[in-house]
Motif scaffolding. Structure first.
Motif, mmCIF file in Angstrom:
data_model
loop_
_atom_site.group_PDB
_atom_site.id
_atom_site.type_symbol
_atom_site.label_atom_id
_atom_site.label_comp_id
_atom_site.label_asym_id
_atom_site.label_seq_id
_atom_site.Cartn_x
_atom_site.Cartn_y
_atom_site.Cartn_z
ATOM 1 N N PRO A 180 0.841 -1.207 0.000
ATOM 2 C CA PRO A 180 0.000 0.000 0.000
ATOM 3 C C PRO A 180 0.870 1.249 0.000
ATOM 4 O O PRO A 180 2.019 1.229 0.446
ATOM 5 N N ILE A 189 -4.682 2.197 -0.728
ATOM 6 C CA ILE A 189 -4.610 1.599 -2.059
ATOM 7 C C ILE A 189 -5.900 1.948 -2.784
ATOM 8 O O ILE A 189 -6.964 2.059 -2.173
ATOM 9 N N VAL A 220 -2.733 -7.253 -1.215
ATOM 10 C CA VAL A 220 -2.061 -6.081 -0.647
ATOM 11 C C VAL A 220 -1.579 -6.433 0.752
ATOM 12 O O VAL A 220 -2.337 -6.983 1.560
ATOM 13 N N TRP A 222 -1.275 -5.346 4.010
ATOM 14 C CA TRP A 222 -1.770 -4.275 4.867
ATOM 15 C C TRP A 222 -1.050 -4.235 6.212
ATOM 16 O O TRP A 222 -1.048 -3.206 6.887
#
Length: 385
Positions: A180, A189, A220, A222
């Motif tokens: 991100p 994102i 992604v 995170w």
């Protein structure tokens, strides 16, 4: 004197543990990014740092952070930093470290025991300021020292990159793992960050939208978040339904405006979220009034430009429909600073924290953050013997 005998070496290695990758937010030492460290008798340090990908957009930040960390070590005279790039095996080792042994394409926020607070922000129609509320709320939560991620799930009308002041940002991709983009203290994102150009048009139907959302949620990295906010597209379409299916038990707030006709449409967004087994926790009325001070007499007043009562109407209707209390969480006044800040990439909670609109959002963030983490309302996978 050899490196192993040099008393500076342990201090240098310790200093490097304080340097975090700005995208992953983990120490570069944990990620295998430190490829070698040496120091001579005069205190001259040579360190090699491996970037995740060639041309990493944040390599200047990483170099500067390493330099600053080593400059603080007493006895270090000069620092030479060499930047390299990880090979395939090193990237694979890093991905395994980040995933903690978990399988790929798994939505972490949907797993049993995950304590990240997932909050989707919905609206019945466009033009109510939902994205502005979401972005400023994310930043207000981050200001409280919380780790916050923000997903711009408005695939067609993505506006989060512009509002964060990063309209041309692109995420770093490590093989099949997306990092991100950090901005203003949060990680974000957006499909707008994944397009080749800003003017590229996205015209996808349901199945492709669903796969894209899975990628944004599962591929992604995170990290360990306290809050994960999702800016939903307006209405009750495919994206809102897919988010409900992928993240059952997540919280939802509905953004509306004072007009009665908007309130009626907003009720549908909350009703659908409840149908998808999400928890509708409240309503936010945006553009509630104009906070006005007369320049001549100094009298202070609230002018209801768009009428009044829409937020309370939506909250009352949703309370009746979902079977539990859905309160009106807050009323945010209308102010040109909000719209100008969204266009310039200076969100109001950071650019003008004393502004009444900023204070209303900060109060909302404090209210939401006061609710402790827990598993209430989250689906638990329990085997029955």
């Amino acid at each position: 004197m050899s490196d192993a005998e040099n008393p500076l070496l342990p201090q240098i290695n310790e200093a490097l543990t304080t340097v975090q990758d700005p995208e992953i937010r983990r120490p570069i030492t944990d990620l295998g990014m430190v490829d070698g460290v040496s120091v001579d008798d005069q205190g001259n340090v040579d360190v090699k740092i491996l970037l995740t990908v060639a041309g990493c957009p944040l390599q200047t930040t990483i170099r500067g952070d390493v330099q600053n960390a080593l400059d603080k070590v007493e006895g270090v005279k000069d620092v030479n930093i060499e930047l390299g790039t990880m090979n395939a095996q090193q990237r694979e080792a890093m991905r395994n470290t980040l995933r903690g042994g978990e399988p790929e394409h798994e939505i972490t926020f949907a797993q049993p025991g995950n304590l990240t607070r997932v909050l989707a922000v919905a609206s019945g129609k466009g033009g109510v300021g939902k994205s502005s509320v979401t972005v400023n709320l994310a930043l207000a939560l981050a200001q409280r020292g919380l780790k916050v991620g923000l997903l711009d799930a408005d695939i067609y009308g993505h506006s989060v990159p512009d509002m964060l002041g990063i309209p041309d940002a692109h995420p770093t991709v490590v093989d099949d793992m997306i990092m991100p983009v950090p901005a203003l203290g949060i990680s974000s994102i957006s499909m707008g960050m994944l397009k080749e150009s800003r003017d590229q048009v996205i015209a996808w139907r349901g199945p492709i939208l669903n796969r894209a959302l899975t990628q944004l949620l599962a591929d992604v990295y995170w990290g360990d978040l306290d809050w994960f906010l999702i800016d939903l597209p307006p209405g009750t379409g495919d994206v809102a339904m897919s988010i409900g299916q992928k993240l059952p038990g997540s919280d939802v707030i509905v953004v509306t405006t004072p007009q009665a006709n908007v309130a009626e449409v907003s009720e549908r967004a909350g009703t659908m979220a409840n149908m998808m087994h999400q928890q509708v926790i409240g309503v936010v009325e945006n553009m509630s009034y104009l906070d006005y001070t007369c320049p001549k007499c100094g009298n202070h007043d609230h002018i209801e430009l768009f009428g009044a009562g829409g937020g309370a109407q939506t909250a009352a209707a949703l309370t009746e429909r979902v079977g539990h209390s859905v309160p009106l969480l807050g009323q945010i006044p209308i102010d040109p600073v909000i719209s100008s800040g969204g266009e310039s990439g200076d969100p109001v909670v950071l650019a003008a924290p004393e502004n009444p609109s900023a204070k209303a959002i900060t109060t909302l963030a404090a209210m939401l953050a006061s609710k402790p983490k827990g598993l209430a309302g989250k689906p638990l996978k329990m085997a029955v013997k």
